[in-house]
Design a protein around this motif. Structure first.
Motif, PDB file in Angstrom:
ATOM      1  N   LEU A 112       0.870  -1.327   0.112  1.00 13.48           N
ATOM      2  CA  LEU A 112      -0.048   0.105  -0.142  1.00 13.48           C
ATOM      3  C   LEU A 112       0.862   1.369   0.030  1.00 13.48           C
ATOM      4  O   LEU A 112       1.788   1.355   0.912  1.00 13.48           O
ATOM      5  N   ASP A 115       1.842   3.316   3.262  1.00 13.90           N
ATOM      6  CA  ASP A 115       2.589   2.689   4.499  1.00 13.90           C
ATOM      7  C   ASP A 115       3.967   2.483   4.194  1.00 13.90           C
ATOM      8  O   ASP A 115       4.341   1.841   3.039  1.00 13.90           O
ATOM      9  N   TYR A 152      -7.373   0.358  11.595  1.00 18.70           N
ATOM     10  CA  TYR A 152      -6.782  -0.631  10.742  1.00 18.70           C
ATOM     11  C   TYR A 152      -7.536  -2.100  10.687  1.00 18.70           C
ATOM     12  O   TYR A 152      -8.317  -2.032  11.774  1.00 18.70           O
ATOM     13  N   GLY A 153      -6.857  -2.966  10.038  1.00 18.28           N
ATOM     14  CA  GLY A 153      -7.425  -4.253  10.126  1.00 18.28           C
ATOM     15  C   GLY A 153      -6.491  -4.916  11.249  1.00 18.28           C
ATOM     16  O   GLY A 153      -5.272  -4.883  11.519  1.00 18.28           O
ATOM     17  N   GLU A 171     -11.890  -5.729  10.307  1.00 17.16           N
ATOM     18  CA  GLU A 171     -11.834  -4.349   9.811  1.00 17.16           C
ATOM     19  C   GLU A 171     -12.083  -3.297  10.647  1.00 17.16           C
ATOM     20  O   GLU A 171     -13.179  -3.123  10.816  1.00 17.16           O
ATOM     21  N   LYS A 172     -11.043  -2.517  10.930  1.00 18.75           N
ATOM     22  CA  LYS A 172     -11.485  -1.273  11.704  1.00 18.75           C
ATOM     23  C   LYS A 172     -12.383  -1.600  12.758  1.00 18.75           C
ATOM     24  O   LYS A 172     -13.668  -0.916  12.689  1.00 18.75           O
ATOM     25  N   ILE A 184      -2.761  -4.820  10.550  1.00 16.06           N
ATOM     26  CA  ILE A 184      -2.186  -4.918   9.535  1.00 16.06           C
ATOM     27  C   ILE A 184      -1.601  -3.735   9.083  1.00 16.06           C
ATOM     28  O   ILE A 184      -2.375  -2.602   8.708  1.00 16.06           O
ATOM     29  N   GLY A 186       0.216  -2.439   5.297  1.00 21.28           N
ATOM     30  CA  GLY A 186       0.226  -2.490   4.057  1.00 21.28           C
ATOM     31  C   GLY A 186       1.287  -3.320   3.228  1.00 21.28           C
ATOM     32  O   GLY A 186       1.561  -2.807   2.237  1.00 21.28           O
ATOM     33  N   TYR A 188       1.647  -7.541   1.849  1.00 21.41           N
ATOM     34  CA  TYR A 188       0.723  -8.869   2.006  1.00 21.41           C
ATOM     35  C   TYR A 188       1.551  -9.564   0.747  1.00 21.41           C
ATOM     36  O   TYR A 188       1.950  -9.108  -0.096  1.00 21.41           O
ATOM     37  N   GLN A 210     -13.637  -5.192   0.417  1.00 17.24           N
ATOM     38  CA  GLN A 210     -12.741  -5.151   1.375  1.00 17.24           C
ATOM     39  C   GLN A 210     -11.742  -6.160   1.106  1.00 17.24           C
ATOM     40  O   GLN A 210     -12.281  -7.407   1.424  1.00 17.24           O
ATOM     41  N   THR A 212      -9.894  -7.141   3.340  1.00 15.89           N
ATOM     42  CA  THR A 212      -9.692  -7.921   4.918  1.00 15.89           C
ATOM     43  C   THR A 212     -10.998  -8.998   4.751  1.00 15.89           C
ATOM     44  O   THR A 212     -10.575 -10.089   5.306  1.00 15.89           O
TER      45      THR A 212
HETATM   46  C1  G1P Z   1      -6.217  -0.656   4.584  1.00 11.01           C
HETATM   47  C2  G1P Z   1      -6.657  -1.949   4.978  1.00 11.01           C
HETATM   48  C3  G1P Z   1      -6.678  -2.451   6.686  1.00 11.01           C
HETATM   49  C4  G1P Z   1      -4.967  -2.178   6.626  1.00 11.01           C
HETATM   50  C5  G1P Z   1      -4.529  -0.727   6.290  1.00 11.01           C
HETATM   51  C6  G1P Z   1      -2.995  -0.562   6.331  1.00 11.01           C
HETATM   52  O1  G1P Z   1      -7.088   0.237   5.117  1.00 11.01           O
HETATM   53  O2  G1P Z   1      -8.081  -2.216   4.806  1.00 11.01           O
HETATM   54  O3  G1P Z   1      -6.824  -3.556   6.996  1.00 11.01           O
HETATM   55  O4  G1P Z   1      -4.888  -2.077   8.401  1.00 11.01           O
HETATM   56  O5  G1P Z   1      -4.769  -0.499   4.969  1.00 11.01           O
HETATM   57  O6  G1P Z   1      -2.645   1.140   6.338  1.00 11.01           O
HETATM   58  P1  G1P Z   1      -7.122   1.926   4.390  1.00 11.01           P
HETATM   59  O7  G1P Z   1      -5.817   2.487   5.330  1.00 11.01           O
HETATM   60  O8  G1P Z   1      -6.814   1.605   2.944  1.00 11.01           O
HETATM   61  O9  G1P Z   1      -8.285   2.330   5.000  1.00 11.01           O
END
Ligand code: G1P
Length: 227
Positions: A112, A115, A152-153, A171-172, A184, A186, A188, A210, A212
């Motif tokens: 992601l 992160d 976060y997840g 999730e959240k 979690i 970003g 995986y 999602q 997750t």
């Molecule tokens: C996403 C995921 C979440 C994870 C997070 C990490 O959420 O859905 O599980 O913990 O990234 O940055 P977002 O930040 O896109 O809402």
């Protein structure tokens, strides 16, 4: 916002380079050189950053700034980067599905863009090594203070042979429902079975597909390790 109003957040500079460059460099340092960036409207700057800029090159040559020319060439040649546009913000699961055709039936990594992980051995390389050892999907987690968990997840896990095997992922969650303090982050490494799962599950929290929710199903079926 407002910093990300006109500039993609992936392009925010951290010291002297944009965040996305750290991510691509982490992938490359982990042995990955075939990269898909799932972008969207207003994110053209990302493509330009990894592309050649002939005008700039010309100016730098005239000024004999050879070191800078070398650095720009290094960035332009970091990896084979492909771009796919996600036309609507339909969630992380949907973004990953956008890359399905390109990836095919192989394990792949997801990183992601917001992160960043600072570590001697690249975070993604750690996950890839664990994947190879156990042939299980692996996700990176980080201990976080209670008041941040709702963003976060969050996983619940079982300790087996010094590894964390995932039991559940939420999730959240509301703070009081968080099953642990492991969130979690970003990174995986996933088996391609996740694509079939993502295609079948309904849209979840925030009316988004999602990742997750899909991970939870993959982990129940095949097992999943947190690192
Ligand atoms: C996403 C995921 C979440 C994870 C997070 C990490 O959420 O859905 O599980 O913990 O990234 O940055 P977002 O930040 O896109 O809402």
């Amino acid at each position: 916002l407002p910093a990300s109003k006109a500039m993609p957040k992936e392009m925010f500079p951290i010291v002297d380079k944009p965040a996305i460059q750290y991510i691509i460099e982490e992938a490359v340092a982990s042995g990955i050189n075939d990269i898909i960036i799932v972008t969207g409207r207003g994110k053209r700057a990302i493509e330009d950053h990894f592309d050649k800029c002939l005008e700039l090159n010309h100016v730098l040559k005239e000024k004999e700034k050879n070191e800078l020319i070398g650095e720009l060439e290094r960035i332009e040649n970091l990896a084979d980067i492909h771009y796919i546009r996600q036309k609507e913000s339909l969630g992380l699961g949907h973004a990953i599905l956008c890359a399905k055709k390109h990836i095919g039936n192989e394990p792949f990594a997801v990183m992601l863009g917001d992160d960043l992980v600072l570590s001697k051995k690249p975070c993604l390389k750690c996950l890839i090594d664990i994947f190879k050892l156990h042939n299980k999907s692996v996700i990176a987690v980080s201990e976080l203070p209670t008041e941040q968990l709702h963003k976060y997840g969050i996983i619940s896990y079982q300790n087996i042979n010094n590894g964390l095997f995932i039991k559940d992922i939420i999730e959240k969650p509301r703070t009081k429902d968080a099953p642990s303090n492991l969130a979690i982050l970003g990174r995986y490494v996933l088996k391609p079975e996740i694509f079939d799962i993502l295609e079948k599950i309904p849209y979840g929290k925030g009316k988004e597909l999602q990742l997750t929710d899909g991970l939870k199903i993959l982990s129940d079926k095949d097992g999943m390790i947190a690192h």
